[in-house]
Design an enzyme around this catalytic site. Structure first.
Site, mmCIF file in Angstrom:
data_model
loop_
_atom_site.group_PDB
_atom_site.id
_atom_site.type_symbol
_atom_site.label_atom_id
_atom_site.label_comp_id
_atom_site.label_asym_id
_atom_site.label_seq_id
_atom_site.Cartn_x
_atom_site.Cartn_y
_atom_site.Cartn_z
ATOM 1 N N ASP A 39 -5.686 -2.828 -2.902
ATOM 2 C CA ASP A 39 -4.858 -1.854 -3.605
ATOM 3 C C ASP A 39 -4.243 -2.497 -4.847
ATOM 4 O OD1 ASP A 39 -5.179 -1.378 -0.798
ATOM 5 O OD2 ASP A 39 -3.755 0.267 -0.931
ATOM 6 N N TRP B 32 -11.328 -6.614 -1.979
ATOM 7 C CA TRP B 32 -9.956 -6.893 -1.545
ATOM 8 C C TRP B 32 -9.657 -8.371 -1.863
ATOM 9 C CZ3 TRP B 32 -11.737 -2.317 -0.658
ATOM 10 C CH2 TRP B 32 -10.895 -1.288 -0.295
ATOM 11 N N HIS C 56 0.793 6.161 -2.299
ATOM 12 C CA HIS C 56 -0.197 5.083 -2.323
ATOM 13 C C HIS C 56 -0.655 4.980 -3.776
ATOM 14 C CE1 HIS C 56 -1.407 3.743 1.669
ATOM 15 N NE2 HIS C 56 -2.534 3.244 1.164
ATOM 16 N N GLU D 245 -2.576 8.870 -1.073
ATOM 17 C CA GLU D 245 -3.636 7.975 -0.593
ATOM 18 C C GLU D 245 -5.001 8.668 -0.645
ATOM 19 O OE1 GLU D 245 -3.044 6.938 3.531
ATOM 20 O OE2 GLU D 245 -4.318 5.173 3.342
ATOM 21 N N ASP E 158 0.825 -1.207 0.000
ATOM 22 C CA ASP E 158 0.000 0.000 0.000
ATOM 23 C C ASP E 158 0.855 1.250 0.000
ATOM 24 O OD1 ASP E 158 0.868 -0.699 2.576
ATOM 25 O OD2 ASP E 158 -0.789 0.325 3.558
ATOM 26 N N ARG F 99 4.894 4.288 6.400
ATOM 27 C CA ARG F 99 4.363 4.189 7.761
ATOM 28 C C ARG F 99 4.376 2.733 8.229
ATOM 29 N NH1 ARG F 99 -1.535 5.793 5.724
ATOM 30 N NH2 ARG F 99 -2.303 3.732 5.124
ATOM 31 N N ASP F 100 3.753 2.499 9.372
ATOM 32 C CA ASP F 100 3.833 1.172 9.983
ATOM 33 C C ASP F 100 2.849 0.182 9.361
ATOM 34 O OD1 ASP F 100 1.601 2.421 10.951
ATOM 35 O OD2 ASP F 100 2.028 2.060 13.076
ATOM 36 N N GLU F 101 2.801 0.184 8.018
ATOM 37 C CA GLU F 101 2.000 -0.791 7.259
ATOM 38 C C GLU F 101 2.919 -1.478 6.262
ATOM 39 O OE1 GLU F 101 -1.988 -0.451 6.267
ATOM 40 O OE2 GLU F 101 -2.287 1.502 7.175
#
Ligand code: BGC
Length: 718
Positions: A350, A402, A624, A603, A337, A341-343
């Site tokens: 996506d 998804w 994103h 995003e 994605d 960041r913390d992803e």
């Protein structure tokens, strides 16, 4: 590969410190060929006689590690000396970093507690025909490396004064070997470099490097220092409203580099992690900070660029650039994605919305096929597909649009590249996903109930919600129909019987029409038309156009509706409105972010709002790729390069450009598996000129005429 190798690990808990494993040997006899076979629990960097064994970084890549772990084989013949020393440093990587960052689950605790280790060996082929294998076993040794800490989200800490020399015997580790598979995906490599554009001294008194481009990778710096001098660097994507450094949107990801220098001139870059950034805040640095001391190393999967997009409008060209950069920044072994960041997870939705664009922009066949195998491996017992693959959110419910990535992605890869093997590999997974919906819905032939992301980030969201107003059952049923239909098509390609799914599809269409006689949002109109569910698609498309116009030509769609909105408008007689949305500069629009200085796709439509403030701290990525899916409209509609289902892999193409006079010219090209196709149109004083170059047979449709064209160059006037 059978090397009689054992898994080995450090003899003792190294805590945060990355262990380095070592093997020394000398070759007394002439060697004609030497190979290193290697993988790790974690990510590794292997150096033979002080040099990296390959350009592959962050090996062994990211797979569904409990079931599939890639090993690599490197030819090291040219690197051999008489005395040889191999060192392999292992960081947590995706294997045992605390991922995801925002929730602590049992699964995360289990993964983070996994050991670090390596498996592999060296194989020597001598001139006299003999062969020798040095498999990983307890004759290898280990020590604490200079990498004191390395983690995907938090960054890297290195003490360059440390020289491992207290070698201890490695310990054997019980870990399955059945999970080992040869390298399947593209290698992750250092692909490009970007120089510092400027050094900023911000109002808050910070020293900030600006690379002028958001990238994914890491910084490399060179410094002349004294032992013990420190370098401390933070990463950011944008500056705040006042021009100060900002990284609030990285959430819990610290994304920092802490480096302690040794004596003298030294060059360093992190080697066991990566970052998404445009700006670097230099918190500590010995001496003056000069731009030539730094460069951004851009890291992504080694995918070949196949797509080209350009036009007469510089802002649109910047959007194209942002789309390509967004793909590069998020195609690091897994389609993620975001990179900051913390992803940084393989969000299925996506990937699904972007895959068509992705497959025109770059050759992503191998890249996706590996990821899809991980998806099949991680498919749940009931057929459910996780929100992310590898499935690091096993407690998360499968969501419509998804989970449908399980069907849409293999189908698109088949269409773009023309190889039915991907359908063979994925067919069971595709069917099981559709069966999952059938088994879990509340009402037959609709998909009702469940937990979904809806039209994620749609602008018609009720206040405080991330989900647009489009009804979740509506989206879920549309994708249920679409996936069932694609299973039928895949079965036909494979020569399998799909009678059951044909009947299912027809029943879903009937049930959908009954349950949803009217469409309430932009996305509902778009989906009903695009997926051939509307009984009167022209009427629905006209209603959509009307709705958009009455709303001041504002786009309201989120992740689910956006990829198709312009397609629907262009296909049903509203091409001018499609261009109005495409070329709109005011919020909300694609060019709004460009106007705000974006160098990758955001995003949110308004990551930075019109008043200059940020959308929010907790969900605001500036890299994103999802909305970059507009590029497939540019290839297919604006330039008119239309992939035909009957001719997968572009064996034959229909070229049907749809120009608009607000652009003087536009050109798109795709270097397909069958040959390169370029379509350009230009408004000239003599009229509209079309230039088509095709290396594949084409049907060219221009100005109401239809021409069967052999490969060649053509010019038409319209
Ligand atoms: C991710 C997405 C993803 C979404 C699902 C976000 O946090 O960044 O892009 O699809 O969650 O709702």
């Amino acid at each position: 590969m059978n090397l009689q190798s054992k898994w080995i690990t450090a003899s003792g808990d190294t805590k945060d410190v990355c262990p380095v494993f070592r093997k020394v040997w000398n070759s007394s006899k002439p060697v004609v060929k030497a190979e290193l076979c290697l993988t790790a629990l974690g990510v590794y960097e292997a150096k033979l006689n002080g040099k990296r064994v390959s350009n592959y970084v962050l090996a062994p890549g990211w797979t569904a590690y409990d079931k599939r772990l890639q090993y690599q084989v490197y030819d090291i013949t040219e690197m051999l000396q008489e005395e040889n020393e191999l060192r392999v440093t292992v960081g947590r990587g995706w294997f045992s970093s605390q991922m995801p960052g925002w929730t602590v689950s049992e699964d995360r605790i289990r993964r983070a507690a996994r050991p670090r280790g390596i498996w592999g060996g060296i194989r020597l082929f001598f001139a006299d025909g003999e062969e020798q294998i040095l498999p990983t076993d307890d004759s290898w040794s280990w020590d604490y490396s200079e990498v004191r800490f390395s983690e995907i989200y938090d960054g890297e800490t290195v003490d360059a004064r440390i020289r491992p020399e207290d070698w201890k015997a490695a310990e054997l580790l019980e870990w399955p070997q059945e999970i080992l598979i040869p390298q399947e995906g593209e290698e992750i490599c250092e692909m490009e470099r970007v120089s510092v554009r400027q050094i900023l001294h911000t109002p808050a008194g910070e020293t900030v490097l600006d690379f002028g481009q958001e990238v994914t990778g890491y910084v490399e710096f060179t410094v002349d220092a004294k032992a013990g001098d420190r370098v401390r660097i933070l990463h950011g994507e944008v500056l705040d409203q006042n021009g100060n450094f900002y990284n609030g949107n990285y959430r819990s990801a610290k994304a920092e580099i802490n480096y302690t220098c040794r004596d003298g001139v030294q060059t360093y870059h992190p080697s066991l992690t990566y970052f998404g950034f445009r700006y670097l805040k230099i918190e500590e640095f010995p001496g003056e900070v000069r731009p030539e001391q730094f460069s951004a190393v851009v890291v992504y999967s080694n995918i070949r660029r196949t797509g080209g997009l350009k036009c007469s409008d510089p802002m649109v060209n910047q959007l194209f650039s942002n789309i390509f950069w967004g793909q590069k920044g998020n195609f690091l072994d897994v389609p993620t994605d975001c990179p900051q960041r913390d992803e940084r997870l393989g969000w299925t939705g996506d990937a699904q919305v972007f895959i068509k664009t992705a497959s025109y922009n770059y050759d992503v066949d191998k890249f996706f096929r590996k990821w899809l195998k991980d998806m099949a491996a991680d498919q749940r017992a009931d057929g459910g597909i996780g929100q992310v693959i590898p499935d690091y959110l096993p407690e998360g419910a499968p969501s419509a649009a998804w989970g449908d990535a399980a069907v849409i992605c293999p189908w698109q890869i088949y269409l773009t590249y023309g190889d039915r093997e991907v359908l063979e590999d994925q067919f069971e997974c595709m069917k099981k996903w559709v069966d999952y919906i059938t088994d879990s819905t509340r009402d037959p032939y609709l998909w009702t109930g469940g937990e979904h992301f809806g039209d994620w980030l749609g602008l018609d969201a009720p206040s405080g919600s991330y989900k647009g107003s489009t009804r979740e059952d509506f989206i879920a049923t549309v994708f249920y129909a679409h996936s069932a239909e694609l299973v039928v098509k895949a079965a036909r390609v494979l020569g399998k019987d799909a009678g059951e799914y044909e009947a299912l599809y027809e029943n879903i269409v009937k049930a959908f029409r009954k349950a949803f006689p009217e469409y309430l949002t932009q996305t509902e109109h778009v989906l009903a038309v695009h997926f051939h569910l509307a009984e009167d698609p022209q009427k629905a498309a006209d209603a959509l156009a009307d709705m958009i116009e009455k709303d001041g030509c504002r786009i309201r769609t989120g992740f689910v509706g956006t990829p198709y909105i312009l397609h629907v408008l262009s296909e049903y007689g509203h091409n001018d409105l499609a261009y109005t949305l495409f070329l709109r500069k005011k919020y909300p629009s694609w060019l709004f972010s460009v106007e705000q200085g974006a160098t990758t796709v955001w995003e949110h439509w308004d990551g930075i709002m019109e008043n200059g403030e940020f959308w929010s701290e907790d969900m605001n990525s500036f890299n994103h790729y999802a909305y970059g899916s507009v590029a497939d409209w540019v290839y297919e509609k604006a330039a008119g390069i239309c992939l035909q289902e009957e001719y997968p892999g572009f064996e034959k193409v229909v070229i049907r450009p749809m120009p608009d006079e607000r652009l003087e010219w536009l050109e798109a090209s795709i270097d397909t598996r069958s040959g390169k196709i370029t379509s350009k149109w230009t408004h000239t004083p003599e009229g509209l000129r079309y230039e088509i170059r095709t290396e594949v047979p084409a049907v060219i449709e221009i100005g109401g005429k239809r021409i069967e064209a052999a490969p060649g160059d053509y010019t038409f006037w319209g």
